[in-house]
Design an enzyme around this catalytic site. Structure first.
Site, PDB file in Angstrom:
ATOM      1  N   GLY A  98       0.789  -1.241   0.000  1.00 16.63           N
ATOM      2  CA  GLY A  98       0.000   0.000   0.000  1.00 16.63           C
ATOM      3  C   GLY A  98       0.810   1.274   0.000  1.00 16.63           C
ATOM      4  N   GLY A 100       2.322   2.535  -2.918  1.00 19.01           N
ATOM      5  CA  GLY A 100       2.485   3.070  -4.272  1.00 19.01           C
ATOM      6  C   GLY A 100       3.633   2.423  -5.022  1.00 19.01           C
ATOM      7  CG  LEU A 101       6.992   1.507  -3.441  1.00 20.56           C
ATOM      8  CD1 LEU A 101       8.069   1.074  -2.458  1.00 20.56           C
ATOM      9  CD2 LEU A 101       7.587   2.491  -4.464  1.00 20.56           C
ATOM     10  CB  ALA A 106       4.456  -7.097  -7.085  1.00 18.13           C
ATOM     11  CG  ASP A 147       0.640  -0.337 -10.375  1.00 18.61           C
ATOM     12  OD1 ASP A 147       0.961   0.672 -11.014  1.00 18.61           O
ATOM     13  OD2 ASP A 147       0.340  -0.313  -9.174  1.00 18.61           O
TER      14      ASP A 147
HETATM   15  O1  PMV Z   1      -1.507   2.061  -6.820  1.00 19.36           O
HETATM   16  P1  PMV Z   1      -0.422   3.021  -7.125  1.00 19.36           P
HETATM   17  O2  PMV Z   1      -0.116   3.923  -5.986  1.00 19.36           O
HETATM   18  O3  PMV Z   1       0.794   2.360  -7.681  1.00 19.36           O
HETATM   19  O4  PMV Z   1      -0.991   4.007  -8.251  1.00 19.36           O
HETATM   20  C1  PMV Z   1      -0.996   3.689  -9.597  1.00 19.36           C
HETATM   21  C2  PMV Z   1      -0.978   4.901 -10.431  1.00 19.36           C
HETATM   22  C3  PMV Z   1      -2.304   5.531 -10.818  1.00 19.36           C
HETATM   23  O5  PMV Z   1      -2.033   6.231 -12.020  1.00 19.36           O
HETATM   24  C4  PMV Z   1      -2.764   6.521  -9.757  1.00 19.36           C
HETATM   25  C5  PMV Z   1      -3.420   4.513 -11.038  1.00 19.36           C
HETATM   26  C6  PMV Z   1      -3.223   3.625 -12.248  1.00 19.36           C
HETATM   27  O6  PMV Z   1      -3.781   2.521 -12.247  1.00 19.36           O
HETATM   28  O7  PMV Z   1      -2.546   4.022 -13.201  1.00 19.36           O
END
Ligand code: PMV
Length: 305
Positions: A98, A100-101, A106, A147
């Site tokens: 949680g 943002g990484l 993953a 991600d």
């Molecule tokens: O979940 P995070 O903190 O890695 O955010 C991903 C990035 C955003 O652009 C906010 C959401 C997305 O799915 O692209």
């Protein structure tokens, strides 16, 4: 016991939030992530997922299950057409949850890979992306897919929702400093905050600027101009703050990095807490990590190749 499967963590260098609206994002996989092993439970039992370091222990559920990760695990197994085999998926993580990484992507990629290994099926990137994407849809709502793309492919590249990840070849490895705060945050809430700030309109000038900063920063990176990349990152942080997704703590940590000699620093991922990143001349890295530590946050250095 089958082999170990991995999903990489990631940082977004430029373009978060705007990427949800179709703009490009520059993102890189970390040199760490989530690893997973499928351990058969011969006496039977449910399909389970255990990641002790996150205090996570769930059973694969149906779509109405109360636990989102249980639903996500069920969705992955359904996508692969595996039903509910008697297995424990046992995970380890080298990234915080949680922050943002990219921990959830993953995990989803590592789970999907481990299930495919257990089922003795070939690794098909499109199948993994779809199964892990279903999991992300449950955990995060309106996710762009950036991600999952990085968790799966590793490396660095420019991601667009419409065309996926275009990988970049760097002539020199890129060193990034990363610091994860423990401020609680929620990606779906932050995406909603940006929707509220922009009325959900792609044409909003702030989203368009974030998109063009991705282009400027990518050109600078490919030309070896780290100062140019850093300037684009500083500007992106200011635009993201204007959209309401920074916090006083993230601003302070970014300022501290710049004062200690960083070319640029910004929040990474959804914001509202979570992690920041900095790009710096090698000789300033120690001072930046020390400045973060003084402010109660332990950072690390990762190298992108
Ligand atoms: O979940 P995070 O903190 O890695 O955010 C991903 C990035 C955003 O652009 C906010 C959401 C997305 O799915 O692209």
């Amino acid at each position: 016991m089958s082999g170990v499967s991995i999903g990489w963590g990631k940082v977004i260098l430029l373009g978060e939030h705007a990427v949800v609206y179709g703009y490009p994002a520059l993102a890189a996989a970390l040199d760490r992530g989530v690893t997973m092993q499928a351990v058969p439970t011969p006496a039977g039992g449910p399909l389970r997922l255990d990641v002790p370091v996150w205090d996570l222990a769930v059973t694969a559920g149906a779509l109405d299950d109360h636990h989102p990760i249980g639903r996500a695990l069920g969705a992955i197994a359904d996508h692969l057409g595996l039903g509910r085999p008697a297995l424990s998926l046992v995970g380890e993580s080298q990234i915080p949850v949680g922050a943002g990484l990219g921990s959830s992507a993953a995990m989803a990629v590592a789970v999907t890979r481990a299930l495919l290994v257990w089922a003795k099926r070939k690794e098909d990137p499109a199948v993994i992306a779809e199964a892990a994407g279903a999991s992300e849809g449950i955990v995060h709502g309106r996710a762009s897919g950036v991600d999952v793309a990085l968790a799966l492919a590793g490396g660095i590249g420019v991601f667009r929702k419409a065309s996926g990840l275009r990988k970049l070849a760097l002539s020199t490895p890129l060193r990034i400093l990363v610091a994860a705060t423990t401020e609680p945050r929620n990606t779906a809430d932050m995406i909603q905050r940006v929707t509220d700030a922009t009325n959900g309109k792609k044409e909003d000038p702030r989203l368009a600027e974030l998109g063009s900063l991705t282009d400027t920063g990518t050109t600078a990176l490919l030309g070896g101009d780290l100062a140019g990349l850093g300037a684009a990152m500083n500007r992106a942080h200011a635009v993201l703050a204007g959209l309401g997704v920074s916090t006083p703590k993230l601003d302070i940590l970014c300022d501290a990095a710049r004062t200690a000699g960083a070319h640029g620093a910004k929040l990474t991922g959804a914001g509202g807490g979570g992690a920041i990143i900095a790009i710096a001349p090698r000789e300033a890295e120690g001072a930046i990590l020390a400045a973060w530590k003084e402010r109660g946050v332990v950072g690390f250095q990762t190298t992108i190749r």
